[in-house]
Scaffold this active site. Structure first.
Site, mmCIF file in Angstrom:
data_model
loop_
_atom_site.group_PDB
_atom_site.id
_atom_site.type_symbol
_atom_site.label_atom_id
_atom_site.label_comp_id
_atom_site.label_asym_id
_atom_site.label_seq_id
_atom_site.Cartn_x
_atom_site.Cartn_y
_atom_site.Cartn_z
ATOM 1 N N HIS A 143 0.938 -1.219 -0.007
ATOM 2 C CA HIS A 143 0.030 0.031 0.155
ATOM 3 C C HIS A 143 0.692 1.241 0.090
ATOM 4 C CE1 HIS A 143 -3.064 3.036 1.404
ATOM 5 N NE2 HIS A 143 -2.167 3.345 2.175
ATOM 6 N N ASP A 190 7.459 21.388 -26.352
ATOM 7 C CA ASP A 190 7.393 19.941 -25.991
ATOM 8 C C ASP A 190 8.352 19.951 -24.658
ATOM 9 O OD1 ASP A 190 7.038 17.341 -25.389
ATOM 10 O OD2 ASP A 190 6.265 17.070 -27.469
ATOM 11 N N TRP A 250 7.248 -0.234 3.941
ATOM 12 C CA TRP A 250 7.600 0.602 2.946
ATOM 13 C C TRP A 250 9.186 1.087 2.954
ATOM 14 C CZ3 TRP A 250 8.900 5.674 1.338
ATOM 15 C CH2 TRP A 250 8.850 6.691 2.236
ATOM 16 N N SER A 309 12.966 5.747 -13.546
ATOM 17 C CA SER A 309 11.873 6.714 -14.111
ATOM 18 C C SER A 309 11.892 8.154 -13.437
ATOM 19 C CB SER A 309 10.611 6.005 -13.641
ATOM 20 O OG SER A 309 9.637 6.836 -14.010
ATOM 21 N N SER A 310 12.045 8.062 -12.229
ATOM 22 C CA SER A 310 11.846 9.343 -11.418
ATOM 23 C C SER A 310 12.960 10.349 -11.823
ATOM 24 C CB SER A 310 11.866 9.272 -10.059
ATOM 25 O OG SER A 310 10.588 8.846 -9.574
ATOM 26 N N HIS A 317 13.352 11.784 3.855
ATOM 27 C CA HIS A 317 12.585 12.927 4.132
ATOM 28 C C HIS A 317 12.370 14.009 2.919
ATOM 29 C CE1 HIS A 317 10.395 15.447 6.932
ATOM 30 N NE2 HIS A 317 10.926 16.469 6.250
ATOM 31 N N GLU A 357 12.006 13.223 -0.051
ATOM 32 C CA GLU A 357 10.996 12.640 -0.796
ATOM 33 C C GLU A 357 9.754 13.031 -0.218
ATOM 34 O OE1 GLU A 357 10.603 10.424 -3.077
ATOM 35 O OE2 GLU A 357 8.490 9.827 -2.943
ATOM 36 N N TYR A 373 8.977 16.123 0.612
ATOM 37 C CA TYR A 373 8.802 17.412 0.016
ATOM 38 C C TYR A 373 8.700 17.080 -1.555
ATOM 39 C CZ TYR A 373 9.692 19.007 4.711
ATOM 40 O OH TYR A 373 9.377 19.235 6.028
ATOM 41 N N SER A 417 -1.184 27.383 -5.305
ATOM 42 C CA SER A 417 -0.786 28.763 -5.614
ATOM 43 C C SER A 417 -1.062 29.148 -7.004
ATOM 44 C CB SER A 417 0.867 28.958 -5.395
ATOM 45 O OG SER A 417 1.289 28.498 -4.403
ATOM 46 N N HIS A 445 15.070 13.069 12.259
ATOM 47 C CA HIS A 445 13.803 13.316 13.365
ATOM 48 C C HIS A 445 12.754 11.951 12.889
ATOM 49 C CE1 HIS A 445 11.312 15.810 9.899
ATOM 50 N NE2 HIS A 445 11.105 14.444 9.867
ATOM 51 N N HIS A 446 13.054 11.157 12.164
ATOM 52 C CA HIS A 446 12.419 9.895 11.789
ATOM 53 C C HIS A 446 12.988 8.866 12.808
ATOM 54 C CE1 HIS A 446 10.102 11.208 8.271
ATOM 55 N NE2 HIS A 446 11.237 11.890 7.844
ATOM 56 N N THR A 468 6.978 26.932 5.819
ATOM 57 C CA THR A 468 5.862 26.375 5.529
ATOM 58 C C THR A 468 4.597 27.506 6.177
ATOM 59 O OG1 THR A 468 6.614 24.394 6.184
ATOM 60 C CG2 THR A 468 4.321 24.215 5.675
ATOM 61 N N LYS A 502 3.941 30.158 3.463
ATOM 62 C CA LYS A 502 3.278 29.675 2.439
ATOM 63 C C LYS A 502 1.675 29.913 2.666
ATOM 64 C CE LYS A 502 4.948 27.929 -0.733
ATOM 65 N NZ LYS A 502 5.900 27.512 -1.842
ATOM 66 N N ARG A 505 1.456 1.801 15.313
ATOM 67 C CA ARG A 505 1.052 1.304 13.744
ATOM 68 C C ARG A 505 1.473 0.051 13.164
ATOM 69 N NH1 ARG A 505 5.719 4.871 10.429
ATOM 70 N NH2 ARG A 505 4.502 3.850 8.732
#
Lengths: 549, 380
Positions: free
Chosen positions: A92, A121, A157, A185-186, A269, A271, A273, A284, A318-319, A344, A347, A466
């Site tokens: 998932h 293009d 994951w 790909s990314s 991390h 990732e 963002y 925006s 921080h993870h 943040t 924004k 979790r």
């Protein structure tokens, strides 16, 4: 093929395009049937492919989540075994992150960046084709592993070693290769975005005249280029630890399992963002359009986005507050993480200031945008709470964290994607979407998503970890409600599918610019956007007009 | 109207849910000075966020209500202000500093592991905890005691779940009140995480490394927690129970444990010279197998291949007795197969090996006695 493509930009085309910035449809030269989609190098076709792929993956990942919620509906093991439960949560997560959210944003980039920049293009169209077409194979490997003897990956994951190496169920190879392909790909997609923005801007479009949407994708693409190779590195280390006897993460061989987490989160991390900065870009765009007022603080938005991107490299641990870091490390990462609240906040304040004394109307894209601002902010608040190391010891690895990142990724990223999809559907299809159905989609999603994720805060605070397939009795009530919310939210997304299909098939004809408050070069071309746009660049006045509005 | 009624109905039914009264909504205050500091910090941030939220969303909804196009609102044309930007950068920074100061203080207190009175080593393994008291020679495993019938609901059994369903163990950790207890936390296999919310301790158990944490509990009582890091199949089934006793009761408990250890050693010695009948061995073997082996190898002996191989017809369970005893005692490196030499008595190992060699059609007819096990373990 090659000559065909070259011929497309013949002088005749350019002459036609000079006036309006769009071509007549007679020069499409597209193949028919499946070949059109397999061989296409057209940014709009590839954008469409990405968007459909992402939506299919969203439904796939959602189906997995609904099995999870069905198992968690009441205490006890009713439907699935614990090991299969772990496979569900793992796949998932991977499907939603790498299959739904990221490709969806790449789809938006493909469709919109050339049109917003006044470019014909993407800069590297063939690589563009390839970067899309390897994705279905990556996910075929990942999802196919469900049908292998070993089962699908079951280590989360985040694939922490040594659960994913020494103690894996044998699916590490499938997992590793699938993630490698997604990463390739990314990276290709990101390189394409950077090269397009740097080289294909219409003459006269300086960096500070680019729409904020373009800026956020520009910054995101850089983040991708920096961190995806780190992911590839850590996946390779996992593979060699599992299959070739290395000991990167095995203390018995001189390695360190916590080093895995450092490398993974150095990717992980930024990732996060990568999945939210493009959302900022979409919001925006939509909020000024439906406030009929220019975006407040454009340049501060650019700086805030850049600050968030730079800070994202300084907060990864921080993870990992509970891994036994030294006090100095915990303090450093706590302070840096808290600091992210500043840009943040800027924004969010800017969006509210944009709405302030505007002339607001509430079309579906605006509804999703307003919901985004409120619910993403709630996710930001819980993020700030999680940043505080001493309290994080209580929140970490509980449903509080699950609530936090789903508020940021579902009511954040996904809602922004819906806002963007409704905003540009008229441009993509040439038809207006069914307004009533779209409002049903919005209100059903809004109510069910909060029923789904808000009680998770309480579950986490009350102590529910979790990634558990069964839970103590005091968590039973909330889990029931969360599951009901989950089913309702999942089913609500089928309304969106209906809206899109109806919109493609027909509906009220869309004007070139269906939203009176919208700005941007994409609205200067016809709806639906012709197969080739801006074969000749737009005029300086056109560019300046978009910026000054 | 219909839609609104439905929403209202849902809200009402949520609020009036019968079991709602004892549902915990907020973080626990816990029973230590540190856990109360953590709770206060949590509330501080929560309040600050709530106030900011009310302000920001309030302004936004003001806009939504009064600045509507349908009400004839004309858009203003301001779109930047350096003053305002500086203001809403500076105010959050001040608020963050106000939060960071107490957070730093609490964190420094949490990380001060020195001058402890009692030291206990905690080792996680799939899927149980092992507690070892330093200077006391006391060590034991602590495993889930909720009976399998209560959580295996696939067969539609309607066994009533206990009050502490999934949060109960056979042998809890016991610590004294008002003493600084230091925990040294590590793991035998994958990463686990030892979490007791009432102490505000969550510390990862990393294989090959030792982490520290400490607590000083004020009130005697029973406190429950769970493993907090995904550690494989039965991650949800390795709870933590800590019994906190007054120092006097704690000393009594220590004495009891010493006596039990002595008795167990005697029983172990006695079992060497006695031999058990097949029925006795099979009966004890089945009990032991269900408790220690069936999580992976399954009750049916079919396992969950490829991670957890079948024992039915397996080369080891039908091969030489010595190899079979050896793998049970020493485990198999690089797999989930643990070393049970320390976890089970000689008698239990003898029984479980006998059981595995004769159950599920593995009709080898072999009987294994404690002395046979001792012979294999003595060789090393």
């Amino acid at each position: 093929m090659t000559t065909d493509t070259l011929n497309n930009t013949s002088t005749a085309d350019i002459e036609v395009a000079v006036n309006q910035g769009d071509n007549s449809g007679n020069h499409d030269h597209k193949m028919t049937g499946i070949k059109r989609w397999l061989y296409t190098t057209n940014h709009k076709d590839i954008g469409t492919l990405y968007l459909w792929f992402a939506f299919i993956m969203l439904l796939t990942g959602g189906a997995l989540a609904m099995v999870i919620r069905a198992e968690l509906f009441q205490p006890g093991l009713q439907l699935v075994e614990p090991d299969f439960f772990n496979q569900l949560t793992t796949v998932h997560g991977l499907v939603m992150v790498f299959g739904a959210i990221m490709p969806a944003f790449t789809g938006f980039a493909n469709w919109m960046l050339p049109m917003m920049l006044g470019a014909p293009d993407m800069a590297l169209p063939r690589m563009n084709n390839w970067s899309f077409w390897i994705l279905p194979f990556a996910f075929a490997i990942l999802l196919g592993s469900f049908f292998m003897e070993s089962g699908a990956p079951n280590f989360g994951w985040t694939f922490y070693a040594p659960l994913s190496t020494t103690y894996s169920n044998g699916s590490t190879a499938f997992f590793g290769f699938a993630v490698h392909i997604m990463g390739i790909s990314s990276i290709m997609g990101a390189i394409n975005i950077v090269v397009t923005i740097m080289n294909m801007r219409a003459p006269g479009m300086t960096y500070m005249k680019m729409p904020l949407f373009v800026w956020t994708f520009f910054i995101t693409a850089y983040l991708l280029i920096v961190v995806m190779p780190v992911l590839a590195g850590v996946v390779t280390m996992i593979l060699t630890d599992t299959y070739f006897g290395t000991s990167f993460f095995d203390a018995a061989g001189g390695g360190d399992p916590v080093m895995f987490q450092h490398i993974f989160w150095f990717f992980g991390h930024p990732e996060v963002y990568i999945m939210i900065l493009p959302a900022f870009g979409i919001i925006s765009t939509t909020i000024p359009a439906f406030s009929r007022k220019k975006l407040f603080g454009y340049s501060s938005m650019v700086y805030a986005t850049s600050s968030i991107a730079l800070l994202s490299f300084l907060v990864w641990a921080h993870h990992m507050f509970t891994t036994g870091m030294p006090l100095f490390g915990e303090l450093f990462f706590m302070y840096c993480t808290m600091l992210i609240a500043v840009p943040t906040g800027v924004k969010i304040f800017n969006w509210v200031a944009t709405m302030w004394r505007g002339s607001l109307s509430f079309e579906t894209p605006m509804l999703f945008s307003i919901a985004f601002v409120i619910l993403f902010t709630i996710g930001g608040f819980s993020g700030l709470m999680l940043a505080m190391t001493p309290v994080d010891f209580q929140y970490h690895d509980t449903y509080f964290v699950v609530a936090h990142f789903h508020y940021v990724l579902v009511t954040g990223s996904l809602f922004s994607l819906y806002a963007g999809a409704y905003f540009w559907l008229p441009k993509w299809t040439g038809h207006m979407y069914n307004d009533t159905l779209s409002k049903w989609h919005f209100w059903c999603s809004l109510i069910s998503v909060n029923l789904l994720f808000f009680p998770m805060h309480f579950l986490g605070l009350a102590g529910m970890p979790r990634r558990i397939p069964d839970y103590a009795l005091q968590f039973a009530d909330f889990n029931k409600w969360v599951s009901i919310g989950g089913f309702a939210f999942g089913l609500s997304q089928l309304i969106f599918l209906a809206v899109v299909i109806k919109c493609i098939r027909g509906g009220e004809k869309a004007l070139a610019k269906p939203w009176d408050g919208a700005v941007g070069l994409e609205w200067t071309v016809a709806s639906p956007a012709p197969y080739h746009t801006f074969s000749a660049p737009p005029s300086q006045q056109d560019i300046d007009k978009q910026h000054e509005n | 109207m219909g839609k609104h009624k439905l929403i209202l109905l849902m809200l009402v039914s949520v609020v009036t849910n019968v079991a709602w009264a004892d549902t915990q909504l907020n973080l626990t205050k816990g029973v230590t000075a540190v856990s109360r500091d953590v709770y206060d910090l949590h509330m501080l941030v929560l309040y600050i966020c709530t106030v900011i939220g009310i302000l920001v969303f309030g302004i936004m909804f003001w806009s939504i209500i009064f600045h509507r196009k349908s009400k004839g609102a004309k858009p203003a044309d301001f779109h930047e202000s350096t003053k305002v930007e500086i203001l809403w950068t500076a105010i959050p920074i001040v608020l963050l500093i106000a939060m960071a100061i107490p957070a730093t203080k609490t964190l420094i207190a949490m990380e001060d592991n020195e001058n402890s009175d009692v030291t206990i080593q905690i080792t996680g393994s799939q899927w149980k905890w092992h507690y070892k008291y330093f200077d006391q020679d006391i060590e034991y495993y602590s495993v889930l005691s909720t009976p399998r019938e209560q959580y295996q609901n696939q067969q539609q059994t309607s066994v009533v779940k206990d009050e502490n369903y999934l949060l109960e163990v056979d042998k809890p950790l016991v610590i004294p009140t008002n003493k600084k207890v230091r925990f040294l936390i590590t793991s035998d296999d994958v990463i686990h995480s030892w979490w007791v919310p009432a102490f505000a301790i969550k510390q990862d158990a990393n294989p090959g490394f030792i982490n520290e944490a400490w607590t000083r509990v004020d009130e005697p009582g029973t406190y429950r927690g769970q493993c907090a890091e995904l550690c494989g199949k039965d991650h949800g089934f390795m709870p933590i129970v800590v019994e906190v006793k007054s120092p006097e009761d704690y000393d009594i408990w220590l004495t009891e444990q010493q006596q039990r250890i002595a008795q167990a050693a005697n029983a172990e010695q006695a079992s060497l010279s006695s031999s058990m009948s097949k029925e006795e061995l099979m009966q004890l073997g089945e009990t032991t197998y269900t408790a220690y082996c069936s999580a992976c190898h399954q009750i049916t002996g079919l396992g969950l291949p490829p991670a957890f191989p079948a024992l039915k017809g397996s080369a080891i369970a039908t091969g030489t007795i010595k190899d079979h005893i050896d793998i049970v005692i020493n485990g198999k490196a690089g797999t989930g197969m643990q070393a049970y030499g320390k976890q089970l008595t000689l008698k239990e190992i003898a029984a479980v090996v006998t059981y595995e060699r004769n159950a599920w059609g593995n009709n080898t007819g072999d009987l294994v006695q404690s002395a046979d096990v001792k012979a294999v373990s003595g060789e090393q």
